[in-house]
Design an enzyme around this catalytic site. Sequence first.
Site, PDB file in Angstrom:
ATOM      1  N   SER A 173       0.832  -1.346  -0.113  1.00 36.71           N
ATOM      2  CA  SER A 173      -0.067  -0.025   0.021  1.00 36.71           C
ATOM      3  C   SER A 173       0.916   1.289   0.028  1.00 36.71           C
ATOM      4  O   SER A 173       0.376   2.305  -0.479  1.00 36.71           O
ATOM      5  CB  SER A 173      -0.891  -0.097   1.180  1.00 36.71           C
ATOM      6  N   HIS A 201      -5.351  -4.117  -2.106  1.00 34.52           N
ATOM      7  CA  HIS A 201      -4.978  -3.038  -3.139  1.00 34.52           C
ATOM      8  C   HIS A 201      -4.956  -3.756  -4.704  1.00 34.52           C
ATOM      9  O   HIS A 201      -4.666  -3.029  -5.587  1.00 34.52           O
ATOM     10  CB  HIS A 201      -3.799  -2.386  -2.798  1.00 34.52           C
ATOM     11  N   LYS A 230     -11.955  -0.768  -1.231  1.00 35.19           N
ATOM     12  CA  LYS A 230     -11.267  -0.097  -2.157  1.00 35.19           C
ATOM     13  C   LYS A 230     -11.821  -0.217  -3.570  1.00 35.19           C
ATOM     14  O   LYS A 230     -12.689   0.619  -3.743  1.00 35.19           O
ATOM     15  CB  LYS A 230      -9.810  -0.693  -1.880  1.00 35.19           C
TER      16      LYS A 230
END
Length: 383
Positions: A173, A201, A230
């Site tokens: 990240s 991610h 996300k």
Amino acid sequence: MPIDEWLSSRLARTKAAGLYRSLKPPQAVAEAKRTNWASNDYLSLANDKRLIHAAETALRRFGAGSTGSRLTSGNTEWHEKLERKIAGFKQTEAALLFSSGYLANIGVLSSLPEKGDVILSDQLNHASIIDGCRISKADTVVYRHTDMNDLEEKLRTAQSRARCFIVTDGVFSMDGTIAPLDEIMLLAKRYRAFVIVDDAHATGVLGDAGRGTGEYFGVSPDVVIGTLSKAVGAEGGFVAGSKALIDFLLNHARTFIFQTAVPPASCAAACRALDIIKDSRDKRRLLQSSVTTIKRGLEDIGFTVKGEDTPIIPVMIGDPQKAVRFANGLKEKGIEAPAIRPPTVAEGESRIRLTVTADRKLRDIEALLEGFKLVGRELNLVK
């Protein structure tokens, strides 16, 4: 010493080191008409009308909250539908919802490894993995970031242990690097280790259908952890894997057993998002094109840029106080991009962390690069 005086003295040291943080006022970015380059909403789905409609429909029927844990009063048809949807999307036998990706990581690492086992953890793993390792009954050994030679050496040393677990982020990240999951899986097979991947991610971003790091490398880890907050644009976390794994976690993961369930409305939104993500190949290609343009532009200006083919672009500054001044300078030019400082990153590696989303237009990118050039010159970081 009174507690407030003691805490104030500790905060004073935090401020002196340039590491003090505070919350931004609600809607500050929008009201200031700044372009947001700090969002993890990679596919721009959080405000998608299709997700909002799905959430509203479930909200009217089930209400605002889930009322309890999944094992008491909190289980609904939407939770089970979403788990089936995640399993299908990740191409695993089953999946289990958690209230966040953070809780999913802690739930897995605190319940799977036992005393006598060892966890091999990448040096730059997310804080939730680090905290899960600390809670675990197993010992933890850290290997150098994506260094397969170091990982192999530590695996070789750990062969006397009952079991070995390798845990890694799929996409890191803060650095935007991608774990070499194909090589990790080969080492795991050679040294009889289990592989746990946090795909927070990578889900929605990597792979032809956006399935994440496993699809990107064509491999299947033993445990896949992820978040719905996300690229999916909703809320919650999950674990995907075999039916035996999911049954075990349902019975042993304390962060699942004792945590109030994700609201059904969030589940409905996530279900809709996963359908959209599979068919968003053009959006992923556009996102990658924007990432490439920005990285090349920043390097041409003279900045040192980290990261791989992901929407996370770290622009290295070094000094934490200078990084804060840089972020403030960008704000004055209509750009919201956070300064990332220790302890989130190592000493001397403070940075501006950019995240690219699919809704960025060419004019946004041009304004971003111009802003970086001007602030960089003001702070004597580029010529």
